[in-house]
Design a protein around this motif. Structure first.
Motif, short mmCIF file in Angstrom:
data_model
loop_
_atom_site.label_atom_id
_atom_site.label_comp_id
_atom_site.label_asym_id
_atom_site.label_seq_id
_atom_site.Cartn_x
_atom_site.Cartn_y
_atom_site.Cartn_z
N ASP A 1 1.03 -1.13 0.00
CA ASP A 1 0.00 -0.22 -0.72
C ASP A 1 0.57 0.76 0.22
O ASP A 1 0.66 1.91 -0.99
N LYS B 1 1.68 4.56 -2.84
CA LYS B 1 1.12 5.73 -2.22
C LYS B 1 2.10 6.54 -2.68
O LYS B 1 1.55 7.83 -3.12
N ASN C 1 0.09 3.32 -8.73
CA ASN C 1 -0.65 2.61 -8.38
C ASN C 1 0.11 1.00 -9.18
O ASN C 1 -0.71 -0.17 -8.60
N GLU D 1 -9.81 -2.93 -0.17
CA GLU D 1 -9.76 -1.66 0.76
C GLU D 1 -10.04 -0.69 0.12
O GLU D 1 -10.20 0.51 -0.52
N GLY E 1 -4.45 1.02 -2.42
CA GLY E 1 -4.79 0.20 -1.63
C GLY E 1 -5.32 -1.07 -2.94
O GLY E 1 -4.86 -0.87 -3.62
#
Length: 537
Positions: free
Chosen positions: A109, A113, A117, A209, A214
């Motif tokens: 993740d 971030k 992605n 998520e 996520g």
């Protein structure tokens, strides 16, 4: 003498110079085609993704004589680059299975971030590019040489990863969505030393998520080219299913669609008729023996029966089309009614809310998930109901015991009608988080494979509708020659949808440049030692 020179010499004897010139061009282009494959796997945690990767490699090696099937595990990149985001991954030891998996998800993740992605797939593309370059240099080739190599990426977790792979590799890429029932996935995770509470936490976190960076397996999985539902966990079942898909890719057997594949393709085609502003959904209803009885889609019903449809011969400018796109400037009546309901709720509580908080309270009610998930105010009939009503007119009692194929998981409103109709099974591709079908109708609906006394709602298994024509429609005279069926030697078979090597290195180089800008890779292409690279744009 080069291959091109030989072709020019041999074709010079032909009588038609136009054909000669065209023929040489086609042959020159075909010479750049590669048998390389990129296969990406996608599936919820606990599904047998690693086993599928091993099976693909074994079949490509033993049946199709591929020289190598490289397994690229994206989790390895997370482990290698977790230091970039300040996360330490616990080693693989007995007793720390949850901490390790949870840390890998967290590090993944944070990498997404910070670097975008698609960062893990960018690293996979770099890996593929480097491997091709090494092969070229080891043989002192001046150009890239076509090879029988497959790269299996295990496994993609979000849509941007999939988008990047499809942008670079196009038709050369095949995505297999691997799925096992919940009880089997839980059993697989238990084998790795996880307890029930930890298994539940990981499954929830993996499926989707609520983070922009996520994992969104739930949303990415439906975009696969093949859907592989592994129910029994037996090696023979898995191998047979994977081998069928590979034969479709290579065109080495005459394979026709299954009943399920034909029905789901009909459902997906029907969805194209919908002008709904929210989403297009299609359905196909079959008899118990697999005959398609009707199709349906979600749209506004018209007076005296049926749904509004475009008919250029009778209604050139849509003047008689009263669907939502053509009424009051294209208004979604469901959303409009929900906004009015939110205002009504706040107004009824006005005596408890200060005037300066009314606007904020109204916005809060509008954004509430329960309200946003309401579907009761839509003007459209749903695809499932459309298919059931149509079959009721033409097939009557044949609906009983039939099967419904839907592009999207049925909503709770359709669920009760499906139960009442006598349909025995429902198969879907896209999940639908708003549905309360199993909660409201637990007595009559189940998602369990074994619960045969209820209407079972199950994930679809087979070729995706988006690949249906490409894999099942044959070119003229591609199956026979001189009246006899053409037998393609398996060890010489080439993928039916070919890809030129000319474009791949250039596209991959753009991805490598992106990694260099992010300081994931140094200027020499080696991993960068920088620990604080700039965030992705």
């Amino acid at each position: 003498m080069s291959a091109t020179s030989i072709q020019r010499k041999s074709t010079a004897k032909a009588t038609n110079p136009t054909t000669d010139l065209f023929g040489n061009t086609v042959n020159a282009l075909k010479a750049t085609h590669t048998e390389e494959l990129v296969i990406a796997l996608c599936g919820p945690i606990g599904s047998p993704l690693h086993e599928v990767a091993e099976t693909i490699g074994g079949i490509l090696d033993g049946v199709f004589d591929y020289t190598e099937c490289r397994q690229i595990r994206l989790s390895k990149y997370i482990e290698d680059y977790s230091g970039k985001v300040g996360i330490s991954i616990p080693p693989k030891t007995p007793g720390n299975a949850f901490d390790r998996r949870n840390a890998l998800i967290s590090a993944g993740d944070e990498l997404r971030k910070k670097f975008g992605n698609a960062i893990l797939v960018e690293l996979a593309v770099n890996d593929i590019s480097e491997e091709r370059e090494r092969f070229k240099q080891e043989r002192s080739d001046t150009a890239y040489r076509p090879r029988r190599v497959c790269h299996v990426i295990d496994s993609i977790k979000n849509q941007e990863e999939l988008d990047l792979l499809r942008t670079v590799y196009r038709e050369m890429l095949y995505v297999i969505g691997v799925f096992s029932p919940l009880d089997l996935r839980e059993a697989n995770l238990k084998k790795s030393g996880l307890g029930a509470v930890h298994i539940s936490q990981l499954i929830d976190r993996d499926s989707g998520e609520e983070l922009p960076h996520g994992q969104t397996v739930r949303d990415t999985f439906p975009l696969s080219d093949f859907f592989l539902r592994v129910e029994t966990g037996t090696d023979s079942q898995l191998r047979a299913r994977v081998e069928r898909y590979l034969h479709l890719i290579f065109g080495t057997k005459i394979l026709t669609p299954s009943v399920a594949e034909t029905a789901m393709y009909a459902a997906a085609s029907a969805a194209g008729n919908s002008a709904c502003l929210s989403r297009q959904v299609g359905a196909a209803l079959t008899s118990s023996d697999g005959e398609v009885l009707s199709i349906g889609w979600n749209d506004v019903p018209k007076p005296l029966g049926g749904l509004y449809m475009s008919d250029s011969a009778k209604d050139t400018f849509g003047e008689h089309d009263h669907r939502c796109w053509n009424v009051e400037g294209g208004k979604c009546f469901n959303d409009d009614e929900k906004d009015l309901l939110a205002q009504h709720i706040v107004h009824s509580l006005a005596s408890y809310i200060s005037d300066d908080k009314i606007a904020a309270a109204t916005a809060a009610v509008k954004s509430d998930k329960k309200l946003k998930n309401l579907i009761e105010f839509s003007r459209s009939i749903h695809a499932e109901m459309h298919a059931i009503l149509t079959a009721g007119k033409t097939a009557g009692a044949r609906i009983s015991g039939g099967k419904l194929y839907v592009t999207t998981y049925p909503c709770h409103s359709c669920a009760r009608h499906i139960v009442a109709s006598g349909v025995s099974e429902v198969f879907y591709i896209e999940p639908y988080r708003k549905s309360l079908a199993t909660r409201l109708h637990a007595d009559s609906i189940s998602e369990s494979e074994q619960d045969v006394r209820k209407v079972r709602i199950l994930p679809y298994d087979g070729v995706a509708p988006s690949r249906f024509l490409a894999l099942f429609r044959m070119k003229p005279d591609s199956r026979k020659q001189n009246g006899r069926m053409i037998i393609v030697p398996l060890k010489q078979a080439q993928p039916r949808i070919e890809k030129s090597l000319e474009a791949l290195p250039a596209l991959e180089a753009l991805v490598v440049q992106s990694l260099t800008r992010k300081q994931i890779l140094g200027l020499n292409g080696e991993p960068s030692d920088e620990t604080s690279p700039p965030a992705a744009a």
